[in-house]
Design an enzyme around this catalytic site. Structure first.
Site, PDB file in Angstrom:
ATOM      1  N   CYS A   2      76.093  70.117  61.408  1.00 19.39           N
ATOM      2  CA  CYS A   2      75.140  69.026  61.308  1.00 19.39           C
ATOM      3  C   CYS A   2      73.969  69.302  62.226  1.00 19.39           C
ATOM      4  O   CYS A   2      74.024  70.180  63.081  1.00 19.39           O
ATOM      5  CB  CYS A   2      75.789  67.710  61.746  1.00 19.39           C
ATOM      6  SG  CYS A   2      77.218  67.271  60.748  1.00 19.39           S
ATOM      7  N   GLY A  28      72.455  70.881  57.468  1.00 15.08           N
ATOM      8  CA  GLY A  28      73.258  69.960  56.670  1.00 15.08           C
ATOM      9  C   GLY A  28      72.441  69.373  55.549  1.00 15.08           C
ATOM     10  O   GLY A  28      71.327  68.897  55.787  1.00 15.08           O
ATOM     11  N   ASN A 102      76.977  66.340  66.293  1.00 11.08           N
ATOM     12  CA  ASN A 102      77.133  67.686  65.743  1.00 11.08           C
ATOM     13  C   ASN A 102      78.347  68.315  66.428  1.00 11.08           C
ATOM     14  O   ASN A 102      78.391  68.387  67.651  1.00 11.08           O
ATOM     15  CB  ASN A 102      75.872  68.516  66.025  1.00 11.08           C
ATOM     16  CG  ASN A 102      75.985  69.964  65.584  1.00 11.08           C
ATOM     17  OD1 ASN A 102      75.299  70.834  66.096  1.00 11.08           O
ATOM     18  ND2 ASN A 102      76.850  70.253  64.619  1.00 11.08           N
ATOM     19  N   GLY A 103      79.300  68.767  65.620  1.00 16.63           N
ATOM     20  CA  GLY A 103      80.539  69.345  66.157  1.00 16.63           C
ATOM     21  C   GLY A 103      81.734  68.669  65.523  1.00 16.63           C
ATOM     22  O   GLY A 103      81.568  67.824  64.635  1.00 16.63           O
ATOM     23  N   CYS A 246      78.917  78.665  70.390  1.00 12.01           N
ATOM     24  CA  CYS A 246      79.364  79.241  69.118  1.00 12.01           C
ATOM     25  C   CYS A 246      78.517  80.457  68.753  1.00 12.01           C
ATOM     26  O   CYS A 246      77.301  80.340  68.554  1.00 12.01           O
ATOM     27  CB  CYS A 246      79.223  78.180  68.032  1.00 12.01           C
ATOM     28  SG  CYS A 246      79.355  78.828  66.368  1.00 12.01           S
ATOM     29  N   TYR A 252      74.631  83.188  61.653  1.00 14.13           N
ATOM     30  CA  TYR A 252      74.226  82.572  60.397  1.00 14.13           C
ATOM     31  C   TYR A 252      73.558  81.214  60.551  1.00 14.13           C
ATOM     32  O   TYR A 252      72.582  80.917  59.872  1.00 14.13           O
ATOM     33  CB  TYR A 252      75.449  82.422  59.484  1.00 14.13           C
ATOM     34  CG  TYR A 252      75.193  81.603  58.239  1.00 14.13           C
ATOM     35  CD1 TYR A 252      74.493  82.149  57.171  1.00 14.13           C
ATOM     36  CD2 TYR A 252      75.636  80.291  58.149  1.00 14.13           C
ATOM     37  CE1 TYR A 252      74.241  81.401  56.031  1.00 14.13           C
ATOM     38  CE2 TYR A 252      75.384  79.535  57.011  1.00 14.13           C
ATOM     39  CZ  TYR A 252      74.690  80.089  55.954  1.00 14.13           C
ATOM     40  OH  TYR A 252      74.447  79.351  54.841  1.00 14.13           O
TER      41      TYR A 252
HETATM   42  P1  AMP Z   1      81.115  84.210  50.529  1.00 10.85           P
HETATM   43  O1  AMP Z   1      81.595  85.468  51.176  1.00 10.85           O
HETATM   44  O2  AMP Z   1      80.834  84.370  49.074  1.00 10.85           O
HETATM   45  O3  AMP Z   1      82.061  83.057  50.768  1.00 10.85           O
HETATM   46  O4  AMP Z   1      79.736  83.794  51.172  1.00 10.85           O
HETATM   47  C1  AMP Z   1      79.278  84.411  52.323  1.00 10.85           C
HETATM   48  C2  AMP Z   1      77.853  84.002  52.590  1.00 10.85           C
HETATM   49  O5  AMP Z   1      77.761  82.602  52.801  1.00 10.85           O
HETATM   50  C3  AMP Z   1      77.362  84.672  53.861  1.00 10.85           C
HETATM   51  O6  AMP Z   1      76.617  85.792  53.513  1.00 10.85           O
HETATM   52  C4  AMP Z   1      76.527  83.632  54.561  1.00 10.85           C
HETATM   53  O7  AMP Z   1      75.153  83.875  54.293  1.00 10.85           O
HETATM   54  C5  AMP Z   1      76.945  82.322  53.960  1.00 10.85           C
HETATM   55  N1  AMP Z   1      77.779  81.559  54.889  1.00 10.85           N
HETATM   56  C6  AMP Z   1      78.526  81.978  55.904  1.00 10.85           C
HETATM   57  N2  AMP Z   1      79.164  80.940  56.521  1.00 10.85           N
HETATM   58  C7  AMP Z   1      78.793  79.829  55.855  1.00 10.85           C
HETATM   59  C8  AMP Z   1      79.098  78.435  56.002  1.00 10.85           C
HETATM   60  N3  AMP Z   1      79.918  77.992  56.941  1.00 10.85           N
HETATM   61  N4  AMP Z   1      78.537  77.576  55.121  1.00 10.85           N
HETATM   62  C9  AMP Z   1      77.720  78.010  54.151  1.00 10.85           C
HETATM   63  N5  AMP Z   1      77.395  79.305  53.974  1.00 10.85           N
HETATM   64  C10 AMP Z   1      77.920  80.205  54.800  1.00 10.85           C
END
Ligand code: AMP
Length: 475
Positions: A2, A28, A102-103, A246, A252
């Site tokens: 968030c 979010g 957030n958390g 984190c 990411y």
């Molecule tokens: P997948 O391996 O298909 O599940 O998707 C991986 C991709 O999703 C990664 O390359 C990131 O860019 C993105 N990603 C990583 N962690 C998250 C997350 N918690 N929520 C949404 N997207 C994520």
């Protein structure tokens, strides 16, 4: 995950918060909300969807006052439902209070059971509501003391902003899992300065505010008409072990134009890419990022490896939440909607594809099919973080262990599954070497949480009580 925002001492508090939330939208997309106060009452607006859709001009006009807090939500605890949208705002015997979180609290279920046994009734199934009940049932007088007492019961990850009729209060958990920073903004109509709080400093840039500093783990910042006070409450500080910012914020989650723990996220991502090139070199013709998340790391990789960087994949930024799929099934329609390959630059080439992480492995698998279809001769995958092996209990939406591809398959199995000629992950040591601040006293966090990669959880997750059965349906 968030995003949270707060402002005190500005005649356009709601409008500034609305803009601040825009800059935090990446944290979010499920719901957005703002609570304001004019010193006498609180005004609340929460809506499902993106910030731009959640507020009309009229909605913002109905949020008067000089102070506000806001929230964008990505559900990691509780269903996606308007009742779980934040900020939460309640009236209780001592006035009103609103909170944006957030958390994730790791002992929320336990606390909830305890509170229910004492007569509390909950309207949502989000962990954040527990905080409000703990504050309402506190025996302390001053709101700062009530918050301190409440948070001393909570475990896990929390960066919080609270709003009362008199105060804006920010609190960061003693581990510092989630980022939180302080800013200031000149108020045109006076010589006063408004005080701002936000998950990431990029939101200050958007509203023309100045970044002042990051809030320290275990710190409470309380703002009212007279002063801004910073304390390190004993009850919170007493819980502190090591700082645990984190590391996935760098991998990411955070925006690359943010500065977290004194580091530009963009610079860190490029350095992850450069390290990855040192660890997993490959004979290739070009480096292609998976946009947008893989771009800085791919730039760093290409620079270090001395290879050309090409945008061999183009991402559409206009994919709405609902779209009409053609009746005749198109294979991998979802990923095609989001990405397309630039065949003219890929045909006959040995390509290194760089992304930030692999979670389930489904996205990269489809992207590789796309690249091969466009004529790439070889496709080598390089991931700018270690393999994601463990779920996150501190606010990132990682799936259960069984859904994480790397938790059940070897490196070579994953390579085969995604259809790559080779696959390399950044090592844990490589990643940590880029962000190691253990000897730098000027940083607010000295070390990191890397539980999603290592399985070392700094705070145990309390799942001794079974999940709730309250399912929220409809609007
Ligand atoms: P997948 O391996 O298909 O599940 O998707 C991986 C991709 O999703 C990664 O390359 C990131 O860019 C993105 N990603 C990583 N962690 C998250 C997350 N918690 N929520 C949404 N997207 C994520």
């Amino acid at each position: 995950m968030c995003g949270i925002f707060g402002i005190f001492g500005h005649p356009e508090a709601a409008n500034i918060t609305y803009l601040g939330l825009h800059a935090l939208q990446h944290r979010g997309q499920e719901s957005a909300g703002i609570v304001t106060t004019d010193g006498r009452q609180m005004f609340v607006h929460r809506h499902l969807g993106h910030v731009a859709d959640a507020f009309s001009e009229t909605d913002l006009q109905r949020l008067p006052g000089h102070a506000a807090i806001g929230h964008v939500r990505y559900s990691t605890s509780g269903d996606s439902h308007i009742r779980n949208a934040q900020p939460f705002a309640v009236d209780y015997a001592r006035g009103s209070i609103a909170v944006a979180h957030n958390g994730n609290l790791t002992n929320a279920r336990n606390l909830r059971e305890h509170l229910e046994a004492r007569g509390s009734i909950f309207v949502s199934n989000s962990d954040t509501e527990v905080i409000v009940h703990l504050i309402a049932t506190s025996t302390q007088r001053a709101v700062q003391d009530r918050i301190e007492e409440a948070m001393a019961h909570a475990r896990g990850a929390y960066s919080l902003v609270f709003l009362t009729e008199e105060n804006l209060i920010a609190v960061r958990d003693p581990y510092g899992f989630r980022p939180l920073c302080l800013g200031e903004l000149d108020v045109a109509s006076s010589r006063e300065k408004a005080v701002l709080i936000a998950s990431e400093g990029t939101s200050f840039d958007l509203v023309g505010a100045r970044f002042v500093r990051e809030i320290r783990p275990g710190e409470m910042v309380s703002i009212d008409r007279k002063a801004i006070r910073s304390t390190m409450p004993d009850l919170l500080a007493g819980l502190s072990v090591d700082h645990r910012l984190c590391i996935f914020e760098y991998v990411y989650f955070a925006r690359p134009d943010s500065v977290i723990n004194g580091n530009s996220v963009y610079t860190v991502r490029k350095a992850f890419g450069a390290k990855l090139a040192e660890e997993h070199e490959s004979q290739a013709d070009l480096v292609v990022p998976v946009p947008d998340s893989g771009v800085p790391a791919a730039l760093g990789y290409a620079e270090r490896a001395g290879l050309p960087f090409e945008m061999g994949l183009i991402r559409s930024h206009y994919v709405g939440r609902s779209f009409i799929e053609p009746q005749q099934t198109i294979r991998h329609f979802g990923v095609r909607l989001k990405f397309n390959a630039v065949a003219s630059h890929l045909r006959g080439k040995r390509v290194i594809v760089v992304d930030d992480s692999i979670v389930r492995g489904t996205t990269i698998k489809k992207i590789l099919l796309m690249l091969r279809h466009a004529g790439a001769k070889e496709v080598h995958v390089r991931i700018a973080s270690p393999a994601t092996l463990w779920p996150c209990y501190y606010g990132i939406d990682t799936p259960t262990r069984s859904e994480l591809i790397a938790s059940t398959r070897s490196n070579d199995d994953i390579r085969q599954f995604i259809g790559a000629d080779s696959l390399g992950f950044l090592s844990m040591e490589g990643m940590l070497s880029v962000v190691d601040h253990s000897k730098d006293a000027t940083r607010v966090c000295s070390s990191f949480c890397d539980a999603c990669f290592s399985g070392h959880y700094p705070v145990p997750y309390d799942d001794s009580i079974p999940p709730r059965h309250l399912r929220l349906v409809g609007n």
